[in-house]
Design a protein around this motif. Structure first.
Motif, PDB file in Angstrom:
ATOM      1  N   LEU A  66       1.228   6.760  -6.878  1.00  0.00           N
ATOM      2  CA  LEU A  66       0.166   7.700  -7.207  1.00  0.00           C
ATOM      3  C   LEU A  66       0.581   9.144  -6.949  1.00  0.00           C
ATOM      4  O   LEU A  66       0.263  10.041  -7.734  1.00  0.00           O
ATOM      5  CB  LEU A  66      -1.101   7.360  -6.426  1.00  0.00           C
ATOM      6  CG  LEU A  66      -1.805   6.072  -6.844  1.00  0.00           C
ATOM      7  CD1 LEU A  66      -2.965   5.770  -5.905  1.00  0.00           C
ATOM      8  CD2 LEU A  66      -2.270   6.143  -8.275  1.00  0.00           C
ATOM      9  N   VAL A  67       1.304   9.378  -5.866  1.00  0.00           N
ATOM     10  CA  VAL A  67       1.781  10.730  -5.564  1.00  0.00           C
ATOM     11  C   VAL A  67       2.761  11.195  -6.643  1.00  0.00           C
ATOM     12  O   VAL A  67       2.677  12.335  -7.122  1.00  0.00           O
ATOM     13  CB  VAL A  67       2.412  10.783  -4.158  1.00  0.00           C
ATOM     14  CG1 VAL A  67       3.195  12.066  -3.945  1.00  0.00           C
ATOM     15  CG2 VAL A  67       1.334  10.633  -3.098  1.00  0.00           C
ATOM     16  N   LEU A 100       0.827  -1.216   0.000  1.00  0.00           N
ATOM     17  CA  LEU A 100       0.000   0.000   0.000  1.00  0.00           C
ATOM     18  C   LEU A 100       0.857   1.260   0.000  1.00  0.00           C
ATOM     19  O   LEU A 100       0.502   2.252  -0.634  1.00  0.00           O
ATOM     20  CB  LEU A 100      -0.941  -0.014   1.196  1.00  0.00           C
ATOM     21  CG  LEU A 100      -2.085  -1.018   1.108  1.00  0.00           C
ATOM     22  CD1 LEU A 100      -2.875  -1.027   2.411  1.00  0.00           C
ATOM     23  CD2 LEU A 100      -2.989  -0.719  -0.061  1.00  0.00           C
ATOM     24  N   CYS A 101       1.974   1.240   0.696  1.00  0.00           N
ATOM     25  CA  CYS A 101       2.877   2.400   0.690  1.00  0.00           C
ATOM     26  C   CYS A 101       3.472   2.620  -0.700  1.00  0.00           C
ATOM     27  O   CYS A 101       3.574   3.763  -1.161  1.00  0.00           O
ATOM     28  CB  CYS A 101       3.990   2.207   1.719  1.00  0.00           C
ATOM     29  SG  CYS A 101       3.431   2.404   3.414  1.00  0.00           S
ATOM     30  N   LEU A 121       2.117   1.700  -3.557  1.00  0.00           N
ATOM     31  CA  LEU A 121       1.034   2.187  -4.407  1.00  0.00           C
ATOM     32  C   LEU A 121       0.769   3.669  -4.164  1.00  0.00           C
ATOM     33  O   LEU A 121       0.613   4.449  -5.111  1.00  0.00           O
ATOM     34  CB  LEU A 121      -0.237   1.382  -4.156  1.00  0.00           C
ATOM     35  CG  LEU A 121      -1.477   1.837  -4.916  1.00  0.00           C
ATOM     36  CD1 LEU A 121      -1.281   1.658  -6.414  1.00  0.00           C
ATOM     37  CD2 LEU A 121      -2.697   1.094  -4.434  1.00  0.00           C
ATOM     38  N   THR A 122       0.752   4.073  -2.902  1.00  0.00           N
ATOM     39  CA  THR A 122       0.540   5.481  -2.573  1.00  0.00           C
ATOM     40  C   THR A 122       1.666   6.348  -3.125  1.00  0.00           C
ATOM     41  O   THR A 122       1.413   7.416  -3.696  1.00  0.00           O
ATOM     42  CB  THR A 122       0.440   5.663  -1.049  1.00  0.00           C
ATOM     43  OG1 THR A 122      -0.611   4.830  -0.561  1.00  0.00           O
ATOM     44  CG2 THR A 122       0.178   7.100  -0.680  1.00  0.00           C
ATOM     45  N   LEU A 123       2.897   5.887  -2.987  1.00  0.00           N
ATOM     46  CA  LEU A 123       4.038   6.633  -3.517  1.00  0.00           C
ATOM     47  C   LEU A 123       3.940   6.766  -5.033  1.00  0.00           C
ATOM     48  O   LEU A 123       4.186   7.843  -5.584  1.00  0.00           O
ATOM     49  CB  LEU A 123       5.350   5.954  -3.122  1.00  0.00           C
ATOM     50  CG  LEU A 123       6.610   6.599  -3.658  1.00  0.00           C
ATOM     51  CD1 LEU A 123       6.809   7.976  -3.024  1.00  0.00           C
ATOM     52  CD2 LEU A 123       7.811   5.720  -3.398  1.00  0.00           C
TER      53      LEU A 123
END
Length: 86
Positions: free
Chosen positions: A37-38, A30-31, A33-35
């Motif tokens: 997307l950012v 999840l981290c 994926l978040t990175l």
């Protein structure tokens, strides 16, 4: 009459982890994926600024190259450190 306390059956570690990822692996995924997307949103913002203000294309491409270098180094070093931890 003395009753012995019942202990629930504990599944083995192999049976418990079969079929689903470990909680730490899920958090890491999840981290990442978040990175991603950012980075995608920031990249889209930089592209928009470069298209609206062509005079910033030079400085933005240098900054984007620097960020790309940092992301590439992180992508190389992260697997090395995670493999060394195991």
């Amino acid at each position: 009459m003395s009753a012995s306390p019942e202990t629930p059956a504990q599944p083995s570690m192999a049976a418990a982890s079969a079929g689903r990822p470990a909680e730490g692996g899920l958090v890491l995924a999840l981290c990442v994926l978040t990175l991603a997307l950012v980075v995608l949103v920031i990249g889209a913002g930089l592209l928009y600024v470069a298209m609206r203000h062509p005079s910033l294309t030079g400085p933005l491409s240098v900054a984007t190259g620097g960020v790309a270098l940092i992301v590439a180094l992180t992508g190389v070093l992260l697997p090395l450190f995670s493999a060394a931890r195991r």
